[in-house]
Design a protein around this motif. Structure first.
Motif, PDB file in Angstrom:
ATOM      1  N   ALA A 209     -14.378   2.877   2.132  1.00 44.65           N
ATOM      2  CA  ALA A 209     -15.457   2.318   1.322  1.00 44.65           C
ATOM      3  C   ALA A 209     -14.963   1.276   0.329  1.00 44.65           C
ATOM      4  O   ALA A 209     -15.720   0.387  -0.060  1.00 44.65           O
ATOM      5  N   ASP A 210     -13.702   1.390  -0.097  1.00 47.07           N
ATOM      6  CA  ASP A 210     -13.191   0.423  -1.058  1.00 47.07           C
ATOM      7  C   ASP A 210     -11.763   0.024  -0.702  1.00 47.07           C
ATOM      8  O   ASP A 210     -11.161   0.577   0.218  1.00 47.07           O
ATOM      9  N   TYR A 211     -11.234  -0.945  -1.429  1.00 44.81           N
ATOM     10  CA  TYR A 211      -9.892  -1.453  -1.151  1.00 44.81           C
ATOM     11  C   TYR A 211      -8.841  -0.364  -1.298  1.00 44.81           C
ATOM     12  O   TYR A 211      -7.859  -0.320  -0.554  1.00 44.81           O
ATOM     13  N   ASP A 212      -9.036   0.515  -2.278  1.00 45.66           N
ATOM     14  CA  ASP A 212      -8.023   1.530  -2.550  1.00 45.66           C
ATOM     15  C   ASP A 212      -7.850   2.483  -1.371  1.00 45.66           C
ATOM     16  O   ASP A 212      -6.775   3.044  -1.184  1.00 45.66           O
ATOM     17  N   GLY A 213      -8.891   2.659  -0.577  1.00 45.47           N
ATOM     18  CA  GLY A 213      -8.775   3.512   0.601  1.00 45.47           C
ATOM     19  C   GLY A 213      -7.734   2.988   1.580  1.00 45.47           C
ATOM     20  O   GLY A 213      -6.974   3.760   2.168  1.00 45.47           O
ATOM     21  N   VAL A 214      -7.691   1.660   1.754  1.00 45.73           N
ATOM     22  CA  VAL A 214      -6.688   1.053   2.628  1.00 45.73           C
ATOM     23  C   VAL A 214      -5.305   1.148   1.992  1.00 45.73           C
ATOM     24  O   VAL A 214      -4.318   1.479   2.658  1.00 45.73           O
ATOM     25  N   ILE A 215      -5.230   0.877   0.698  1.00 41.19           N
ATOM     26  CA  ILE A 215      -3.942   0.953  -0.007  1.00 41.19           C
ATOM     27  C   ILE A 215      -3.347   2.345   0.110  1.00 41.19           C
ATOM     28  O   ILE A 215      -2.159   2.514   0.446  1.00 41.19           O
ATOM     29  N   GLN A 216      -4.160   3.360  -0.146  1.00 40.39           N
ATOM     30  CA  GLN A 216      -3.660   4.735  -0.088  1.00 40.39           C
ATOM     31  C   GLN A 216      -3.287   5.133   1.339  1.00 40.39           C
ATOM     32  O   GLN A 216      -2.347   5.909   1.554  1.00 40.39           O
ATOM     33  N   GLY A 217      -4.006   4.599   2.330  1.00 45.31           N
ATOM     34  CA  GLY A 217      -3.659   4.874   3.724  1.00 45.31           C
ATOM     35  C   GLY A 217      -2.296   4.314   4.090  1.00 45.31           C
ATOM     36  O   GLY A 217      -1.505   4.954   4.797  1.00 45.31           O
ATOM     37  N   LEU A 218      -2.002   3.116   3.599  1.00 45.38           N
ATOM     38  CA  LEU A 218      -0.689   2.523   3.847  1.00 45.38           C
ATOM     39  C   LEU A 218       0.405   3.293   3.104  1.00 45.38           C
ATOM     40  O   LEU A 218       1.482   3.548   3.650  1.00 45.38           O
ATOM     41  N   LEU A 219       0.127   3.665   1.863  1.00 47.91           N
ATOM     42  CA  LEU A 219       1.115   4.405   1.076  1.00 47.91           C
ATOM     43  C   LEU A 219       1.379   5.786   1.660  1.00 47.91           C
ATOM     44  O   LEU A 219       2.510   6.280   1.641  1.00 47.91           O
ATOM     45  N   GLY A 220       0.332   6.402   2.205  1.00 45.49           N
ATOM     46  CA  GLY A 220       0.475   7.742   2.755  1.00 45.49           C
ATOM     47  C   GLY A 220       0.940   7.773   4.197  1.00 45.49           C
ATOM     48  O   GLY A 220       1.203   8.850   4.743  1.00 45.49           O
ATOM     49  N   GLY A 221       1.031   6.614   4.842  1.00 40.87           N
ATOM     50  CA  GLY A 221       1.501   6.554   6.218  1.00 40.87           C
ATOM     51  C   GLY A 221       0.452   6.855   7.266  1.00 40.87           C
ATOM     52  O   GLY A 221       0.771   6.953   8.450  1.00 40.87           O
ATOM     53  N   THR A 222      -0.830   6.967   6.854  1.00 38.14           N
ATOM     54  CA  THR A 222      -1.888   7.222   7.834  1.00 38.14           C
ATOM     55  C   THR A 222      -2.395   5.925   8.457  1.00 38.14           C
ATOM     56  O   THR A 222      -3.076   5.946   9.479  1.00 38.14           O
TER      57      THR A 222
ATOM     58  N   GLY B 170      -5.388  -8.325   0.529  1.00 35.46           N
ATOM     59  CA  GLY B 170      -5.407  -9.398  -0.442  1.00 35.46           C
ATOM     60  C   GLY B 170      -4.119  -9.329  -1.244  1.00 35.46           C
ATOM     61  O   GLY B 170      -3.409  -8.317  -1.238  1.00 35.46           O
ATOM     62  N   ALA B 171      -3.804 -10.412  -1.945  1.00 35.86           N
ATOM     63  CA  ALA B 171      -2.542 -10.453  -2.684  1.00 35.86           C
ATOM     64  C   ALA B 171      -2.476  -9.368  -3.747  1.00 35.86           C
ATOM     65  O   ALA B 171      -1.424  -8.755  -3.964  1.00 35.86           O
ATOM     66  N   SER B 172      -3.595  -9.092  -4.424  1.00 40.53           N
ATOM     67  CA  SER B 172      -3.598  -8.050  -5.456  1.00 40.53           C
ATOM     68  C   SER B 172      -3.429  -6.667  -4.851  1.00 40.53           C
ATOM     69  O   SER B 172      -2.716  -5.817  -5.399  1.00 40.53           O
ATOM     70  N   ALA B 173      -4.071  -6.415  -3.724  1.00 34.60           N
ATOM     71  CA  ALA B 173      -3.914  -5.125  -3.049  1.00 34.60           C
ATOM     72  C   ALA B 173      -2.476  -4.951  -2.573  1.00 34.60           C
ATOM     73  O   ALA B 173      -1.920  -3.838  -2.639  1.00 34.60           O
ATOM     74  N   TYR B 174      -1.859  -6.041  -2.095  1.00 33.71           N
ATOM     75  CA  TYR B 174      -0.442  -5.953  -1.720  1.00 33.71           C
ATOM     76  C   TYR B 174       0.405  -5.643  -2.949  1.00 33.71           C
ATOM     77  O   TYR B 174       1.337  -4.824  -2.884  1.00 33.71           O
ATOM     78  N   ALA B 175       0.097  -6.285  -4.075  1.00 34.50           N
ATOM     79  CA  ALA B 175       0.860  -6.046  -5.295  1.00 34.50           C
ATOM     80  C   ALA B 175       0.777  -4.585  -5.712  1.00 34.50           C
ATOM     81  O   ALA B 175       1.796  -3.975  -6.076  1.00 34.50           O
ATOM     82  N   LYS B 176      -0.414  -3.991  -5.626  1.00 33.64           N
ATOM     83  CA  LYS B 176      -0.541  -2.581  -5.988  1.00 33.64           C
ATOM     84  C   LYS B 176       0.266  -1.712  -5.028  1.00 33.64           C
ATOM     85  O   LYS B 176       0.938  -0.760  -5.445  1.00 33.64           O
ATOM     86  N   THR B 177       0.199  -2.019  -3.748  1.00 32.11           N
ATOM     87  CA  THR B 177       0.950  -1.256  -2.755  1.00 32.11           C
ATOM     88  C   THR B 177       2.447  -1.338  -3.041  1.00 32.11           C
ATOM     89  O   THR B 177       3.149  -0.311  -3.067  1.00 32.11           O
ATOM     90  N   TYR B 178       2.928  -2.535  -3.272  1.00 31.72           N
ATOM     91  CA  TYR B 178       4.366  -2.733  -3.509  1.00 31.72           C
ATOM     92  C   TYR B 178       4.810  -2.087  -4.816  1.00 31.72           C
ATOM     93  O   TYR B 178       5.866  -1.444  -4.873  1.00 31.72           O
ATOM     94  N   LEU B 179       4.018  -2.234  -5.870  1.00 33.29           N
ATOM     95  CA  LEU B 179       4.398  -1.666  -7.161  1.00 33.29           C
ATOM     96  C   LEU B 179       4.403  -0.144  -7.122  1.00 33.29           C
ATOM     97  O   LEU B 179       5.161   0.504  -7.842  1.00 33.29           O
ATOM     98  N   THR B 180       3.576   0.431  -6.261  1.00 33.83           N
ATOM     99  CA  THR B 180       3.551   1.891  -6.118  1.00 33.83           C
ATOM    100  C   THR B 180       4.720   2.375  -5.286  1.00 33.83           C
ATOM    101  O   THR B 180       5.371   3.371  -5.611  1.00 33.83           O
ATOM    102  N   ASN B 181       5.014   1.666  -4.184  1.00 32.80           N
ATOM    103  CA  ASN B 181       6.145   2.026  -3.324  1.00 32.80           C
ATOM    104  C   ASN B 181       6.665   0.784  -2.610  1.00 32.80           C
ATOM    105  O   ASN B 181       6.076   0.339  -1.620  1.00 32.80           O
TER     106      ASN B 181
END
Length: 298
Positions: A64-77, A84-95
């Motif tokens: 439903a939102d961008y964070d769902g994709v970010i968390q899926g990548l972080l969790g390996g699902t 987007g560049a900001s979503a990539y930044a959040k992903t990278y800064l988290t892991n």
């Protein structure tokens, strides 16, 4: 491009047991910005191509939102997404070890960027961002680069606290929701993304306005541009860092040649007209990473 593919393989090659890893499925995350069914329908051609290329069941996931994709990548699902560049930044800064960047969109004029476009109804009397003062203004999503990070920072620098400049600041949930919301009168003004090329009445060459116009959701003549950001770096297509190298290579090659092999599907993936998909690297997003760090600190 073959040299680039070989270079990518050489610099990121896995060894030992990791190189022999196989996958049983492949999951693609699709950022919000339009309703889930439209996302599934528009990108079915891409899903089918990936499934045929990798030889494993491939699914599209539309959180439903961008964070769902970010968390899926972080969790390996999730195995792949175009962030987007900001979503990539959040992903990278988290892991920093979660994903590898691969390619991005090159516009028809050779640039690899886009804009956050402020807009309002054409008959609203709002012709500039100053005219939107004391009006209801919508951003797309907290993790959107053009839908929040960049316009929020630029508008705040110019006009001070946005909650005081506008009568109300809302999150629409996505670029499509912002466009439809302004067209329906739910918001007085909003921002959405576009390459800024081509004609306004077409929704530009590519971007959220083009997708909304192509799908018949909005008549662009009923809207008007009131503001434009500085050029924003186009976000990266990313793949799970721990994915087998041959999977990464096949995904790279598929996307690298898509405008030649299937321009119709490439149009769907790019949300409009583009020249090509071209390689990017982590260093291309250092500015956005810095902006994201500052936003989170505040």
């Amino acid at each position: 491009m073959k040299t680039l593919i070989l270079a990518l393989a050489a610099t990121t090659a896995l060894t030992g047991a990791a190189a022999a890893e196989t996958i049983k499925e492949f999951n693609i995350g699709i950022l919000g910005g339009e309703n889930a069914q439209d996302r599934m329908t528009n990108l079915e051609c891409f899903r089918a191509k990936v499934e045929a290329e990798l030889g494993v069941p491939t699914k599209l996931f539309t959180p439903a939102d961008y964070d769902g994709v970010i968390q899926g990548l972080l969790g390996g699902t999730l195995d792949f997404a175009w962030l987007g560049a900001s979503a990539y930044a959040k992903t990278y800064l988290t892991n920093p070890e979660a994903v590898d960047v691969m390619l991005t969109k090159q516009n028809v004029d050779g640039t690899t960027g886009y804009y956050s476009i402020g807009f309002a109804k054409a008959d609203s009397g709002i012709k500039s961002i100053e005219d939107a003062k004391d009006k209801v203004f919508a951003f797309a999503d907290p993790n959107s680069t053009s839908g929040y990070l960049v316009p929020g920072a630029e508008l705040q620098e110019a006009h001070g606290k946005l909650e005081e400049f506008f009568s109300e600041v809302k999150m629409s949930g996505g670029h499509e929701q912002s466009i439809v919301g302004v067209a329906n009168g739910d918001f007085d003004a909003a921002v959405a993304w576009a390459d800024g090329l081509g004609n306004w009445e077409d929704g530009f060459n590519s971007g959220a306005f083009r997708k909304a116009a192509d799908s018949g959701l909005v008549d662009m003549s009923t809207l008007t541009e009131i503001w434009r950001s500085k050029l924003i770096p186009e976000g990266p297509m990313v793949v799970r860092k721990s994915a087998p190298q041959d999977v990464k290579d096949k995904m790279y090659a598929l996307l690298d040649t898509m405008w030649e092999t299937d321009p119709t599907c490439a149009y769907a993936v790019a949300a409009g007209e583009a020249k090509d998909f071209v390689p990017v690297k982590h260093e291309d997003y250092l500015g956005i990473l810095a902006a994201r760090k500052l936003q989170e600190a505040q």
